[in-house]
Design an enzyme around this catalytic site. Structure first.
Site, PDB file in Angstrom:
ATOM      1  CG  LEU A   1      34.080  41.322  55.849  1.00 17.99           C
ATOM      2  CD1 LEU A   1      35.426  40.655  55.624  1.00 17.99           C
ATOM      3  CD2 LEU A   1      34.115  42.188  57.112  1.00 17.99           C
TER       4      LEU A   1
ATOM      5  N   GLY B   1      33.244  45.450  50.275  1.00 23.03           N
ATOM      6  CA  GLY B   1      34.033  44.933  49.172  1.00 23.03           C
ATOM      7  C   GLY B   1      33.751  43.481  48.833  1.00 23.03           C
ATOM      8  CB  SER B   2      31.811  40.804  50.482  1.00 17.65           C
ATOM      9  OG  SER B   2      30.583  41.453  50.744  1.00 17.65           O
TER      10      SER B   2
ATOM     11  CB  SER C   1      26.272  47.182  46.242  1.00 16.08           C
ATOM     12  OG  SER C   1      26.082  47.695  47.540  1.00 16.08           O
TER      13      SER C   1
ATOM     14  CB  SER D   1      23.756  44.134  58.712  1.00 12.73           C
ATOM     15  OG  SER D   1      23.849  43.206  57.666  1.00 12.73           O
TER      16      SER D   1
END
Length: 197
Positions: A34, A36-37, A40, A107
């Site tokens: 999700l 905010g998980s 990145s 994704s």
């Protein structure tokens, strides 16, 4: 000119030659989860450490790709599928050049992730599920996207009014809701060292 007139040209340097020079296998580490998980953040932290240890590595980040290659795409289901298809093809090219590709894309659809897996040889696609409950992602909300989605400003937002399909059998799960970024990054680096050496 049609697609029938396009011929694939074999590279003068093989994937195996690149891997031999780099002293590691090439692979796609496909981070999914999700918004905010921490995809990145984990991807970039792992890439930095691997790079400093001599690995040939690149990060392909969802937001960055949408600034250039995929800036013509929106967030409908069809556009999301095309977004993942394109980046899968780009990742495949890097794998052919002996690079470890760490991607950071929501994704949301299993089918799309599975199609990228089919683009490369067995063992060259590793699905990394950055697991984090929706309520924690919403509390983090680093870009303010969940707030906008809840206010109806962003349609088709994954986790709010568009589904996220969790991986059925990922090669690795990083529980970023339970563990700190450093722990998750360390586990990803260990995975690389154990599977791509």
């Amino acid at each position: 000119m049609t697609n029938r007139d396009i011929v694939w040209h074999e590279a003068s340097i093989t994937k195996e030659e690149y891997q031999q020079k780099n002293k590691h296998k090439s692979s796609i580490l496909w981070l999914t989860g999700l918004s905010g998980s921490g995809k990145s953040t984990i991807a970039n932290a792992a890439a930095r450490e691997l790079f400093e240890q001599g690995y040939q590595v690149i990060v392909l980040d969802g937001d960055n790709i949408r600034h250039g290659l995929n800036k013509d795409l929106g967030f409908s289901d069809d556009d999301r599928k095309e977004n993942i298809r394109r980046i899968g093809e780009v990742a495949k090219l890097f794998v052919q050049q002996g690079t470890i590709v760490i991607t950071a894309f929501i994704s949301p659809f299993r089918e799309d992730r599975d199609q990228v897996r089919e683009l490369v040889e067995e063992g060259e696609f590793n699905e990394i599920y950055v697991k984090c409950d929706l309520d924690i992602c919403e509390k983090r909300d680093p870009k303010g996207l969940y707030k906008k989605a809840r206010n109806g400003e962003i349609p088709f937002f994954t986790g709010i009014d568009s589904p996220y399909e969790e991986p059925n059998a990922p090669e690795l799960v990083l529980d970023s809701g339970k563990y700190e970024r450093e722990e998750c990054t360390g586990r990803l680096i260990d995975f690389v060292k154990n599977s791509l050496a």
